[in-house]
Design a protein around this motif. Structure first.
Motif, PDB file in Angstrom:
ATOM      1  N   GLY A  90       0.682  -0.962   0.124  1.00 58.64           N
ATOM      2  CA  GLY A  90      -0.112  -0.113  -0.014  1.00 58.64           C
ATOM      3  C   GLY A  90       1.004   1.337   0.037  1.00 58.64           C
ATOM      4  O   GLY A  90       2.167   1.306  -0.011  1.00 58.64           O
ATOM      5  N   ARG A  91      -0.031   2.211  -0.053  1.00 57.59           N
ATOM      6  CA  ARG A  91       0.781   3.717  -0.357  1.00 57.59           C
ATOM      7  C   ARG A  91       1.776   3.773   1.232  1.00 57.59           C
ATOM      8  O   ARG A  91       1.413   3.792   2.141  1.00 57.59           O
ATOM      9  N   VAL A  92       3.008   4.319   0.874  1.00 56.70           N
ATOM     10  CA  VAL A  92       3.938   4.799   1.772  1.00 56.70           C
ATOM     11  C   VAL A  92       4.567   6.088   1.334  1.00 56.70           C
ATOM     12  O   VAL A  92       4.850   6.095   0.181  1.00 56.70           O
ATOM     13  N   GLN A  93       5.047   6.989   2.106  1.00 58.79           N
ATOM     14  CA  GLN A  93       6.066   7.961   1.932  1.00 58.79           C
ATOM     15  C   GLN A  93       7.362   7.858   2.229  1.00 58.79           C
ATOM     16  O   GLN A  93       8.455   8.799   1.719  1.00 58.79           O
ATOM     17  N   ALA A  94       7.808   6.761   2.841  1.00 59.74           N
ATOM     18  CA  ALA A  94       9.129   6.451   3.114  1.00 59.74           C
ATOM     19  C   ALA A  94       9.338   4.975   3.690  1.00 59.74           C
ATOM     20  O   ALA A  94       8.324   4.332   4.241  1.00 59.74           O
TER      21      ALA A  94
ATOM     22  N   ARG B  13      15.670  -9.966  -1.881  1.00 56.28           N
ATOM     23  CA  ARG B  13      14.695  -9.446  -2.617  1.00 56.28           C
ATOM     24  C   ARG B  13      13.734  -8.245  -2.188  1.00 56.28           C
ATOM     25  O   ARG B  13      13.415  -7.495  -2.755  1.00 56.28           O
ATOM     26  N   ALA B  14      13.604  -8.493  -0.897  1.00 51.62           N
ATOM     27  CA  ALA B  14      12.704  -7.386  -0.289  1.00 51.62           C
ATOM     28  C   ALA B  14      13.490  -5.986  -0.184  1.00 51.62           C
ATOM     29  O   ALA B  14      13.227  -4.899  -0.475  1.00 51.62           O
ATOM     30  N   LEU B  15      15.097  -5.939  -0.123  1.00 53.23           N
ATOM     31  CA  LEU B  15      15.611  -4.698  -0.182  1.00 53.23           C
ATOM     32  C   LEU B  15      15.642  -4.188  -1.612  1.00 53.23           C
ATOM     33  O   LEU B  15      15.652  -3.157  -1.691  1.00 53.23           O
ATOM     34  N   GLU B  16      15.920  -5.190  -2.519  1.00 56.94           N
ATOM     35  CA  GLU B  16      15.866  -4.421  -3.772  1.00 56.94           C
ATOM     36  C   GLU B  16      14.415  -4.128  -4.172  1.00 56.94           C
ATOM     37  O   GLU B  16      14.240  -2.906  -4.921  1.00 56.94           O
ATOM     38  N   ASP B  17      13.268  -4.777  -3.548  1.00 57.98           N
ATOM     39  CA  ASP B  17      12.030  -3.964  -4.006  1.00 57.98           C
ATOM     40  C   ASP B  17      11.883  -2.747  -3.217  1.00 57.98           C
ATOM     41  O   ASP B  17      11.468  -1.900  -4.102  1.00 57.98           O
ATOM     42  N   VAL B  18      12.416  -2.502  -2.132  1.00 52.49           N
ATOM     43  CA  VAL B  18      12.264  -1.126  -1.570  1.00 52.49           C
ATOM     44  C   VAL B  18      13.084  -0.216  -2.309  1.00 52.49           C
ATOM     45  O   VAL B  18      12.650   0.880  -2.509  1.00 52.49           O
ATOM     46  N   LEU B  19      14.236  -0.552  -2.778  1.00 54.54           N
ATOM     47  CA  LEU B  19      15.230   0.340  -3.310  1.00 54.54           C
ATOM     48  C   LEU B  19      15.105   0.869  -4.658  1.00 54.54           C
ATOM     49  O   LEU B  19      14.950   1.776  -5.065  1.00 54.54           O
ATOM     50  N   ALA B  20      13.812   0.038  -5.360  1.00 53.92           N
ATOM     51  CA  ALA B  20      13.188   0.164  -6.533  1.00 53.92           C
ATOM     52  C   ALA B  20      12.036   1.347  -6.416  1.00 53.92           C
ATOM     53  O   ALA B  20      11.669   1.812  -7.596  1.00 53.92           O
ATOM     54  N   GLN B  21      11.776   1.626  -5.299  1.00 53.59           N
ATOM     55  CA  GLN B  21      10.465   2.219  -5.096  1.00 53.59           C
ATOM     56  C   GLN B  21      10.943   3.912  -4.894  1.00 53.59           C
ATOM     57  O   GLN B  21      12.070   4.352  -4.401  1.00 53.59           O
ATOM     58  N   ASP B  22      10.317   4.842  -5.445  1.00 47.88           N
ATOM     59  CA  ASP B  22      10.583   6.130  -5.955  1.00 47.88           C
ATOM     60  C   ASP B  22      10.330   6.948  -4.660  1.00 47.88           C
ATOM     61  O   ASP B  22       9.410   7.947  -4.749  1.00 47.88           O
ATOM     62  N   VAL B  23      10.522   6.608  -3.300  1.00 44.50           N
ATOM     63  CA  VAL B  23      10.199   7.193  -2.255  1.00 44.50           C
ATOM     64  C   VAL B  23      11.521   7.400  -1.304  1.00 44.50           C
ATOM     65  O   VAL B  23      12.400   6.354  -1.562  1.00 44.50           O
ATOM     66  N   PRO B  24      11.642   8.220  -0.148  1.00 44.33           N
ATOM     67  CA  PRO B  24      12.915   8.002   0.469  1.00 44.33           C
ATOM     68  C   PRO B  24      13.009   6.674   1.218  1.00 44.33           C
ATOM     69  O   PRO B  24      11.848   5.979   1.589  1.00 44.33           O
ATOM     70  N   VAL B  25      14.331   6.275   1.330  1.00 41.94           N
ATOM     71  CA  VAL B  25      14.557   4.668   1.923  1.00 41.94           C
ATOM     72  C   VAL B  25      15.867   5.150   3.003  1.00 41.94           C
ATOM     73  O   VAL B  25      16.533   5.717   2.630  1.00 41.94           O
ATOM     74  N   LEU B  26      15.562   4.530   4.031  1.00 45.70           N
ATOM     75  CA  LEU B  26      16.501   4.321   5.033  1.00 45.70           C
ATOM     76  C   LEU B  26      16.950   2.713   5.254  1.00 45.70           C
ATOM     77  O   LEU B  26      16.249   1.897   5.435  1.00 45.70           O
ATOM     78  N   VAL B  27      18.310   2.593   5.052  1.00 43.90           N
ATOM     79  CA  VAL B  27      18.777   1.313   5.214  1.00 43.90           C
ATOM     80  C   VAL B  27      19.879   1.127   6.598  1.00 43.90           C
ATOM     81  O   VAL B  27      20.650   1.912   6.675  1.00 43.90           O
TER      82      VAL B  27
END
Length: 479
Positions: free
Chosen positions: A295-299, A314-328
């Motif tokens: 669902g919709r997230v802003q980060a 796979r989960a990390l790749e999925d998150v990094l492919a999204q066009d929102v801020p990401v903290l790793v």
């Protein structure tokens, strides 16, 4: 906020100011401030025994002129000269005229052992490397006295905070005109003691941005996100958490705990620890599917307790492919692909501790801990991110022409399992609420450290820190 300027910038400002002042006036300003600070520490100046450790530069001159002022107030002042033939002539004459005396380094140890207060004027802000053996022996002889460093403790690097050998450990450091970066950053910070800034008029001549800065309550209060009258939970921002595993379900719970205190309107959780998260925080929105289907997230926050299995990658790749801020953070850092991170257009925040930073940079942990400022800058530059380097002094860099931020609220009690997971969730929530990467990391570190400090000098748990965030948020917001 407090700002620290490089040696080059300070030196240029000093030269510009001296061109407008009578000869020697700048040193007299510094000496007056130094003498006042020493008097405050002594409490009673008359009859006090003061020893000056005097090197060959202007730093030694500052100490000598300050010693002359203390001698005129009745202190017994003795200068121990490490290079008698190169001691500051005017300062030495002033000390003797005020009733003080000078001895060579070879006769200095008895003087230092009897001293109530020792002024470290061995090396100035241009010094590099540790103390020489003769100076080290004299510093050791001063054990038991109050030690005041002139501008910065001798043996530490003013620009980087590195300590490459023996160095003075001061009870207080009196610095002139501007703070120096090394005074804020470990390991040098541990040598500086209490800081006192003496205004000698450099301000208008400090050309360019500072090298480092440390936020105050008022700075953080201006950055805190608050809901508008028309806000709902989605307008306030939704932060997604990808954390935890069958082996480490607690990491998910702690990251969510931090996120719930960070200003976003809702927290989504995607991962295998949904049952543990819901049991502790029923307000969390959970999904069993991949992050992109949550669902919709802003980060997003990804990494704490994630493990290193194929599913985690796979989960990390999925998150990094999204066009929102990401903290790793944490396990996510070990799975990072540099090219994938650099290709992102949305903000990315990395939050390693020294060991994780070392692996990312191809260095040893000892190298990172000894050179924290260069390490955080290297992380930001290499990955094109905002880097938050956790540790005894938490540093934030964004690879741009902006000062590195030094978090002033940390405490050793935060060295406890799971505290980084709470910080990640908190910072991710601030990203979702709309703060840019540098500001989210700075505010997150500030509140996180403050929450731990309010718990006092006693063992704490990471959940204690999460529970304390609400109170410190309220206190900071009130100013």
């Amino acid at each position: 906020m407090r700002t620290g300027y490089s040696v080059e910038t300070v030196r240029a400002a000093e030269r510009a100011l001296m061109d407008e002042l009578p000869e020697g006036a700048l040193m007299q300003r510094a000496a007056a401030g130094l003498a006042a600070a020493c008097a405050d520490l002594l409490g009673k100046v008359y009859g006090a025994r003061v020893a000056l450790l005097v090197g060959s530069g202007d730093n030694g001159g500052d100490a000598l002129y300050a010693g002359a002022r203390l001698a005129r107030r009745g202190a017994g002042v003795t200068a121990v000269l490490l290079a008698p033939e190169r001691a500051h002539g005017g300062g030495l004459a002033a000390l003797r005229a005020a009733g003080g005396r000078a001895v060579p380094a070879g006769a200095g140890e008895p003087v230092l052992r009897r001293a109530d207060l020792v002024v470290d004027g061995i090396v100035g802000i241009g010094g590099r490397g540790g103390l020489r053996p003769e100076a080290e022996a004299l510093v050791e002889a001063a054990e038991g006295a109050l030690v005041v460093a002139v501008d910065l403790p001798s043996g530490v690097d003013a620009d980087t905070g590195e300590v490459r050998g023996a160095a003075v450990r001061a009870d207080a450091t009196v610095t002139f005109g501007a703070y120096k970066p090394g005074l804020f950053i470990d390991p040098a910070r541990e040598h500086a003691g209490a800081l006192r800034l003496v205004d000698i008029g450099l301000g208008p001549f400090l050309d360019g941005p500072p090298a480092v800065e440390a936020l105050h309550h008022s700075d953080v209060a201006e950055m805190l996100p608050f809901p508008e009258p028309e806000s709902d939970k989605y307008r306030r921002g939704v932060v997604g958490i990808v954390a935890g595993s069958a082996r480490y379900p607690g990491a998910a719970v702690l990251a969510v705990a931090g996120a719930l205190q960070g200003g976003a309107g809702a927290v989504r959780y995607a991962g295998p620890a949904a049952d543990a998260v819901i049991a502790r925080f029923p307000e969390t929105l959970v999904t069993a599917g991949p992050p992109s289907k949550a669902g919709r997230v802003q980060a997003w926050v990804v990494g704490p307790g994630l493990g290193d299995e194929a599913e985690a990658r796979r989960a990390l790749e999925d998150v990094l492919a999204q066009d929102v801020p990401v903290l790793v953070d944490a396990d996510g850092l070990r799975l990072l692909d540099t090219a994938a991170v650099r290709a992102r257009t949305a903000a990315t925040v990395l939050t390693p501790h020294a060991g994780e930073a070392a692996a990312l940079l191809g260095l040893s942990r000892e190298e990172v801990e000894a050179g924290r400022l260069s390490a955080v800058r290297a992380l930001a530059d290499r990955f094109g991110v905002t880097a938050l380097l956790k540790g005894s002094t938490t540093l934030i860099a964004d690879g741009k022409d902006t000062p590195v931020r030094v978090n002033p609220t940390g405490t050793p009690w935060l060295a406890t399992a799971g505290s980084g997971d709470v910080l990640s969730g908190l910072t991710g929530s601030l990203l979702a609420a709309g703060l840019p990467g540098r500001e989210a990391a700075s505010v997150g570190a500030y509140l996180h450290g403050l929450a731990a400090r309010t718990l006092g000098a006693a063992p704490i748990t990471s959940m204690d820190v999460a529970a304390g965030l609400r109170g410190v948020w309220r206190d900071v917001a009130r100013g």
